[in-house]
Motif scaffolding. Structure first.
Motif, PDB file in Angstrom:
ATOM      1  N   SER A 263      -0.709   9.542   7.978  1.00  8.16           N
ATOM      2  CA  SER A 263      -0.045   8.849   9.076  1.00  8.16           C
ATOM      3  C   SER A 263      -0.798   7.567   9.409  1.00  8.16           C
ATOM      4  O   SER A 263      -1.938   7.348   8.973  1.00  8.16           O
ATOM      5  CB  SER A 263      -0.003   9.750  10.308  1.00  8.16           C
ATOM      6  N   ALA A 264      -0.167   6.730  10.224  1.00  8.59           N
ATOM      7  CA  ALA A 264      -0.805   5.479  10.627  1.00  8.59           C
ATOM      8  C   ALA A 264      -2.071   5.733  11.431  1.00  8.59           C
ATOM      9  O   ALA A 264      -3.014   4.945  11.398  1.00  8.59           O
ATOM     10  CB  ALA A 264       0.185   4.631  11.431  1.00  8.59           C
ATOM     11  N   GLU A 265      -2.096   6.839  12.171  1.00 11.56           N
ATOM     12  CA  GLU A 265      -3.283   7.181  12.961  1.00 11.56           C
ATOM     13  C   GLU A 265      -4.445   7.572  12.048  1.00 11.56           C
ATOM     14  O   GLU A 265      -5.604   7.196  12.293  1.00 11.56           O
ATOM     15  CB  GLU A 265      -2.970   8.330  13.917  1.00 11.56           C
ATOM     16  N   ASP A 266      -4.152   8.330  10.990  1.00  7.65           N
ATOM     17  CA  ASP A 266      -5.217   8.804  10.107  1.00  7.65           C
ATOM     18  C   ASP A 266      -5.628   7.774   9.057  1.00  7.65           C
ATOM     19  O   ASP A 266      -6.783   7.744   8.618  1.00  7.65           O
ATOM     20  CB  ASP A 266      -4.774  10.088   9.409  1.00  7.65           C
TER      21      ASP A 266
ATOM     22  N   TRP B   3       0.844  -1.188   0.000  1.00 10.16           N
ATOM     23  CA  TRP B   3       0.000   0.000   0.000  1.00 10.16           C
ATOM     24  C   TRP B   3       0.886   1.247   0.000  1.00 10.16           C
ATOM     25  O   TRP B   3       2.025   1.205   0.466  1.00 10.16           O
ATOM     26  CB  TRP B   3      -0.883   0.042   1.245  1.00 10.16           C
ATOM     27  N   PHE B   4       0.363   2.348  -0.496  1.00  9.56           N
ATOM     28  CA  PHE B   4       1.032   3.630  -0.306  1.00  9.56           C
ATOM     29  C   PHE B   4       0.011   4.665   0.138  1.00  9.56           C
ATOM     30  O   PHE B   4      -1.164   4.612  -0.262  1.00  9.56           O
ATOM     31  CB  PHE B   4       1.806   4.079  -1.557  1.00  9.56           C
TER      32      PHE B   4
ATOM     33  N   THR C  23       4.538  11.567   4.457  1.00 12.30           N
ATOM     34  CA  THR C  23       3.802  12.505   5.310  1.00 12.30           C
ATOM     35  C   THR C  23       4.555  13.830   5.439  1.00 12.30           C
ATOM     36  O   THR C  23       5.659  13.987   4.935  1.00 12.30           O
ATOM     37  CB  THR C  23       3.599  11.900   6.714  1.00 12.30           C
ATOM     38  N   ASP C  24       3.912  14.768   6.146  1.00 15.17           N
ATOM     39  CA  ASP C  24       4.519  16.081   6.428  1.00 15.17           C
ATOM     40  C   ASP C  24       4.972  16.778   5.147  1.00 15.17           C
ATOM     41  O   ASP C  24       6.115  17.221   5.017  1.00 15.17           O
ATOM     42  CB  ASP C  24       5.711  15.937   7.381  1.00 15.17           C
TER      43      ASP C  24
END
Length: 499
Positions: free
Chosen positions: A263-266, A258-259, A284-285
């Motif tokens: 973030s892992a939280e979102d 996957w890409f 991210t960021d």
């Protein structure tokens, strides 16, 4: 192309062979020849070439068969041409015959690999947006390592993909196959010519919605590229697209990468069945600089992380870069090689986020040429790029020159109005470009202008758009986005401005 004999084509039963007008069922040794290239343009035919005669909208290749020189190996035709100096292979459909010859070439390359003569990997790419840019990025990375074949521009249909597949030879290590579709079954057919070992799905959007009937129909058509994978294949899927996520259940591939830009939280890694290996590459960021180049933090499944600044413009290219990095990870290629290439890469296929300075008489301005084609997703990406370019320069006039989007189905007028509104929110001026020759293009351009409201001006053609841009550029420092379908003519305007 891997050298192929006329005898091999006959054995493959691709058609009936005629030499000097007489059908030949058993080829004599003296009549056998080696063929080393395939062309659809008779001007490119040379000794050892196969010329495939295709009837197009304006030109029929059959009209040029009698003009072929005697050293051309073969003409593939759907009806016999009197007076031809070259052997003719009579087939029912010359486009399908082109695919058959390409399939044979790929089969021969696979056979070399099976005998331990150079590995060979096919990477298939599809998606409603980003196919060609991702192909360009992946080609740049892989060709740094080994001989790599990839299409020119957007050669991704039943003619372009076979012609590209016929560039594969004994030394080719990687074949990057872009696969497009405007109807169900088209990608499935392309995968019969070049079955991918790795399949990438970038996004399911509304491009060609008219040909599919629904977004679910588009999803099903795009999924054909992962359905073609064997159990040893790798599916590379966009975790941020809800339609693409469903494709994990549609493939036999035992490995999914996957890409995601979240973030892992979102965006947790999507769940898959227990027998499937599943990992995720994240970016991210993200920050976009004054030149509209994105910098972001990459996290690979093995715990490696690094910052990457893309050389090409547009925040939307972060998704494309993550897809490339997923391929790199799957192939165990050192990530620093890919990062170096992607950070230095500044050019991609024509009319895609190309920035240039233009002088027209007394007018000077910056153009962002993204005029190759357009759908709602790519329109928004282009307008985002316009808004981000030198964002801190408050005195810069941002002008969106927009043409119609095609094949959007029954909701096309509303889709154009929504993009017009989006353009008004991201640009200081909107020029909606119609056509003096096509009322449909003008109708859709009028919807763009309607959506953009007071910021919009509707013009009849690219000539009027050019005049209006020159007028604005004489009065302001300006940056101009060009974005529209092929038919809108904006690519030709871009070429006139830049070249």
């Amino acid at each position: 192309m891997i050298s192929t004999s006329l005898h091999e084509l006959l054995d493959a039963q691709l058609g009936d062979l005629y030499i000097q007008g007489t059908r030949v069922e058993t080829l004599e040794k003296k009549d056998d020849v080696q063929m080393t290239s395939v062309v659809t343009d008779s001007r490119q035919a040379q000794a050892g070439s196969i010329f495939v005669a295709i009837a197009g909208e304006r030109v029929d290749g059959h009209d040029f068969v009698t003009g072929l020189s005697e050293d051309v190996a073969l003409a593939v035709v759907d009806h016999l041409i009197d007076g031809a100096a070259v052997p003719q292979l009579l087939v029912e459909n010359t486009v399908r015959a082109l695919g058959d010859i390409a399939r044979l070439n790929i089969q021969k390359r696979r056979a070399f690999a099976a005998r331990g003569m150079n590995e060979f990997t096919i990477i298939g790419i599809t998606g409603s947006v980003g196919k060609t840019t991702t192909k360009d990025m992946l080609h740049a990375v892989l060709s740094r390592l080994a001989p790599t074949v990839a299409p020119q521009g957007s050669f991704n249909n039943d003619i372009g993909l076979p012609l590209t597949a016929l560039q594969v030879d004994e030394k080719t290590r990687f074949f990057v196959a872009e696969m497009g579709a405007s109807a169900k079954g088209e990608i499935a057919y392309l995968t019969t010519i070049a079955r991918p070992d790795i399949s990438i799905v970038l996004k399911v959007g509304v491009a060609h919605l008219g040909g599919f009937g629904s977004v679910e129909g588009i999803r099903d058509a795009k999924s054909e590229i992962v359905r073609a994978l064997t159990s040893s294949g790798v599916a590379i899927l966009n975790a941020d697209d809800s339609y693409v996520r469903t494709m994990a259940e549609m493939t036999k591939a035992s490995s999914i990468i996957w890409f995601s830009r979240q973030s892992a939280e979102d965006q947790p890694k999507p769940k898959v069945s227990g027998m499937v290996s599943s990992v995720i590459v994240r970016g991210t960021d993200t920050h976009v600089d004054e030149d509209n180049r994105a910098k972001f933090s990459v996290q690979l499944p093995d715990g490696t992380s690094f910052d990457l600044r893309l050389g090409i413009r547009g925040e939307h290219n972060v998704f494309n870069a993550l897809a490339v990095l997923s391929v790199v990870y799957s192939l165990d290629i050192p990530e620093h090689i890919a990062a170096s290439v992607l950070s230095q890469m500044s050019t991609i296929s024509a009319h895609r986020m190309h920035v240039a300075e233009v002088t027209r008489g007394e007018a000077s301005f910056t153009v962002i040429d993204d005029s190759f084609n357009a759908n709602p997703d790519s329109m928004r990406a282009g307008l985002n790029a316009l808004a981000s370019y030198k964002k801190a320069d408050e005195g810069l006039l941002r002008v969106a020159v927009l043409g119609a989007m095609l094949e959007l189905g029954s909701g096309e007028e509303d889709a154009h109005r929504r993009i017009g509104l989006y353009a008004a929110e991201h640009a200081d001026a909107v020029i909606a470009v119609g056509s003096s020759e096509d009322e449909n293009l003008t109708r859709l351009a009028a919807c763009l202008a309607d959506g953009a409201g007071q910021k919009a001006q509707l013009v009849a053609n690219t000539h009027e758009a050019n005049a209006l841009v020159e007028k604005l550029a004489q009065q302001h420092r300006a940056v101009v986005l060009l974005k529209g379908s092929h038919a809108s003519g904006l690519s030709a305007l871009a070429s006139e401005w830049i070249h």
